[in-house]
Structures are given as structure tokens and as C-alpha cells.
Design a protein around this motif. Sequence first.
Motif, short mmCIF file in Angstrom:
data_model
loop_
_atom_site.label_atom_id
_atom_site.label_comp_id
_atom_site.label_asym_id
_atom_site.label_seq_id
_atom_site.Cartn_x
_atom_site.Cartn_y
_atom_site.Cartn_z
N THR A 17 -3.18 -0.70 -30.41
CA THR A 17 -1.85 -1.32 -30.33
C THR A 17 -1.87 -2.67 -31.04
N GLY A 18 -0.70 -3.15 -31.42
CA GLY A 18 -0.57 -4.41 -32.13
C GLY A 18 0.45 -4.25 -33.24
N GLU A 19 0.85 -5.38 -33.84
CA GLU A 19 1.83 -5.32 -34.93
C GLU A 19 1.14 -5.05 -36.25
N ASN A 20 1.71 -4.18 -37.07
CA ASN A 20 1.18 -3.93 -38.42
C ASN A 20 -0.33 -3.73 -38.44
N VAL A 21 -0.78 -2.76 -37.70
CA VAL A 21 -2.23 -2.53 -37.63
C VAL A 21 -2.70 -1.85 -38.92
N PRO A 22 -3.71 -2.40 -39.60
CA PRO A 22 -4.22 -1.76 -40.82
C PRO A 22 -4.77 -0.36 -40.52
N GLN A 23 -4.67 0.54 -41.48
CA GLN A 23 -5.18 1.90 -41.33
C GLN A 23 -6.69 1.90 -41.11
N PRO A 24 -7.19 2.75 -40.23
CA PRO A 24 -8.65 2.87 -40.09
C PRO A 24 -9.28 3.39 -41.38
N LYS A 54 -14.51 2.40 -37.53
CA LYS A 54 -13.39 2.82 -38.39
C LYS A 54 -12.16 1.96 -38.17
N VAL A 55 -11.90 1.63 -36.91
CA VAL A 55 -10.71 0.83 -36.59
C VAL A 55 -10.96 -0.65 -36.85
N SER A 56 -12.10 -1.17 -36.40
CA SER A 56 -12.33 -2.62 -36.40
C SER A 56 -12.55 -3.20 -37.79
N ALA A 79 -19.51 -3.06 -36.19
CA ALA A 79 -18.05 -3.15 -36.28
C ALA A 79 -17.60 -4.58 -36.58
N PHE A 80 -18.33 -5.57 -36.04
CA PHE A 80 -17.94 -6.94 -36.40
C PHE A 80 -18.83 -7.55 -37.47
N LEU A 81 -20.12 -7.18 -37.50
CA LEU A 81 -21.01 -7.81 -38.49
C LEU A 81 -20.61 -7.48 -39.92
N LEU A 82 -20.29 -6.22 -40.19
CA LEU A 82 -20.03 -5.85 -41.59
C LEU A 82 -18.86 -6.61 -42.20
N PRO A 83 -17.68 -6.63 -41.55
CA PRO A 83 -16.59 -7.40 -42.18
C PRO A 83 -16.85 -8.89 -42.21
N PHE A 233 -5.41 -4.50 -30.44
CA PHE A 233 -6.13 -4.09 -29.24
C PHE A 233 -6.54 -2.64 -29.42
N VAL A 234 -7.83 -2.37 -29.33
CA VAL A 234 -8.28 -0.98 -29.49
C VAL A 234 -9.18 -0.59 -28.31
N THR A 235 -8.92 0.61 -27.79
CA THR A 235 -9.86 1.18 -26.82
C THR A 235 -10.30 2.54 -27.33
N ILE A 236 -11.58 2.78 -27.22
CA ILE A 236 -12.15 4.06 -27.62
C ILE A 236 -12.65 4.73 -26.35
N GLY A 237 -12.17 5.93 -26.10
CA GLY A 237 -12.58 6.65 -24.90
C GLY A 237 -11.88 6.11 -23.67
N VAL A 238 -12.39 6.48 -22.52
CA VAL A 238 -11.79 6.02 -21.27
C VAL A 238 -12.55 4.78 -20.83
N VAL A 239 -11.84 3.66 -20.80
CA VAL A 239 -12.49 2.39 -20.50
C VAL A 239 -12.06 1.91 -19.13
N GLY A 240 -13.01 1.71 -18.25
CA GLY A 240 -12.71 1.27 -16.89
C GLY A 240 -12.48 -0.22 -16.82
N GLY A 241 -11.93 -0.67 -15.69
CA GLY A 241 -11.61 -2.09 -15.53
C GLY A 241 -12.75 -2.89 -15.00
#
Length: 241
Positions: A17-24, A54-56, A79-83, A233-241
Motif C-alpha cells: 500500500t502507499g501512493e504511486n508505488v513503483p512496480q516490483p 522484488k518490491v523493496s 532488499a535494503f543493501l542493494l539499492p 508499506f509492504v507485507t509478505i505472507g501472514v505477518v503477526g502483531g
Amino acid sequence: SSGINFAKYDNIPVKVTGENVPQPIKNFESARLRGIVLDNVVKSGYVVPTPIQKVSIPVIAEGRDLMACAQTGSGKTAAFLLPILNNILDESHDLEIGKPQAVIVSPTRELAIQIFNEARKFSYTTYLKISIVYGGTSFKYQNECITKGCHVLIATPGRLLDFVDRTFITFDDTRFIVLDEADRMLDMGFSDSMRKIMHHQTMRPEHQTLMFSATFPEEIQRMAGEFLKNYVFVTIGVVGG
Ligand code: ADP
Ligand code: MG
């Protein structure tokens, strides 16, 4: 070797979710990484990106803040190191001693060392200088390493604040700040330290903040609202609280 089970990701729910999210991205080749970084990805044995990668990767590359939730072992480090590494190489910002361009905060020494090792692999044969600081060991030696210059600083929260208090280390040039394993940092009692880091007065207003977590408890939701601007905001799979 890595233990990533790609088959299990085939039907995994991905929520973005979010505004104008770039394509994965579909593969590393389309991630617009510099040749040298892409070579290092291949040398590391990475063939296809994991769903969180792919998303991040494009979200971070396009300058957005990010809150990412995905289970342990899903590839959040790359996911964060490469970019981040790619951006620092692309922009080739002048390196000023004591002013890291990316600061990655990790709850434990072991996790910090893992990030350090991945960062070294991905930046192999580039000029990037990566440093690591954590508690329970000599401050002086770590300080000597940083004094040689560091683009990317990987740190545990308490030792990072020690460095900021006691040395010339500042966030003046910090373009990326990552809170990795944010839920674990909370569990370990680092919530005050996380807030102190994020609200540090020398933090550049235009920096990008990236938060990664395996779960998404209320306190992390609050911090995301507090620390992140116009974020994806991205969630992959079922993420508990
Ligand atoms: P997390 O931070 O989500 O717990 P890591 O980033 O530590 O996960 O990744 C778990 C393992 O998977 C590491 O050994 C890492 O090198 C490996 N790995 C990550 N992404 C890939 C990929 N795209 N292809 C192959 N191995 C990968
Ligand atoms: Mg991790």
C-alpha cells in the motif's frame, strides 16, 4: 546453501500500500543496478530476487520511505543493501570523515556482522568503505576504523548513540537510515534508543528511512507513523502483531 525455499513463495500473499508505488522488479537484471553490483549479486549465488526484494528494491531506488514486514529468512538484508549501495555508488557523494551516508541499525552484534558480511560481498571491488560498531568490545579500535572513513555504518543502537555522543560521528550526510529487525529491537528494550536515533538533531530532513520487521506489533505501527514520510508499506505472507 542459503536455505531460501523459493517454491514456498509461489502462492504467498504480497500486500503493498502507499501512493504511486513503483512496480516490483521481476529479476535482478531489471533492477537498474550498476554492473559491478550486479556482478557481485551473481557471485553471491543470488539468481532470482525474493518477494520482499522484488518490491523493496525499486521503492528504495525511487527515493521512498518503506515499512517492510516479512518473516525471518526471506532476504530482507539484500532488499535494503542493494539499492543503498547502488545509490551511493551512483551519486558518488564526497566522503567526509565521520559522516556516514547510510546508517543501518541492527539489534545484535551477530545480526550486525551478518549485514556487514553481505554489504562487503555486494560492494566487492568498489571503493565503498563499510564499518561496523557494536557494544561489549573496544571502542577505540572501532573508532580507528571509522576514522579511516566510512560510507556505510552498521551499528547496534546503544553503541551507535555512544559514538554520536562521544566522537565526531554525525548524521549530517546520512541519506539512508535503516532500522532492521525493528520488532526485535523493541523486544530487547531499544525503543528509547530507536527514538533518540531517529529524532537526532543533525539528521538531514531529506533522508530516507527504511524499517524492516518480521512482525508488526502496535508499537512498530506507531513508530512507522512517527518516523516515515509518505511511505510504502509492504507485507509478505501472514505477518503477526
Ligand atoms: P532476513 O533478514 O529476512 O531474515 P536474510 O537477508 O538474512 O533474511 O537472508 C536469509 C538467507 O538467504 C541469507 O543467507 C541470504 O544470503 C540468502 N538470500 C537472500 N536473498 C537471496 C536470493 N535472492 N537468492 C538466494 N539467496 C538469498
Ligand atoms: Mg534480517
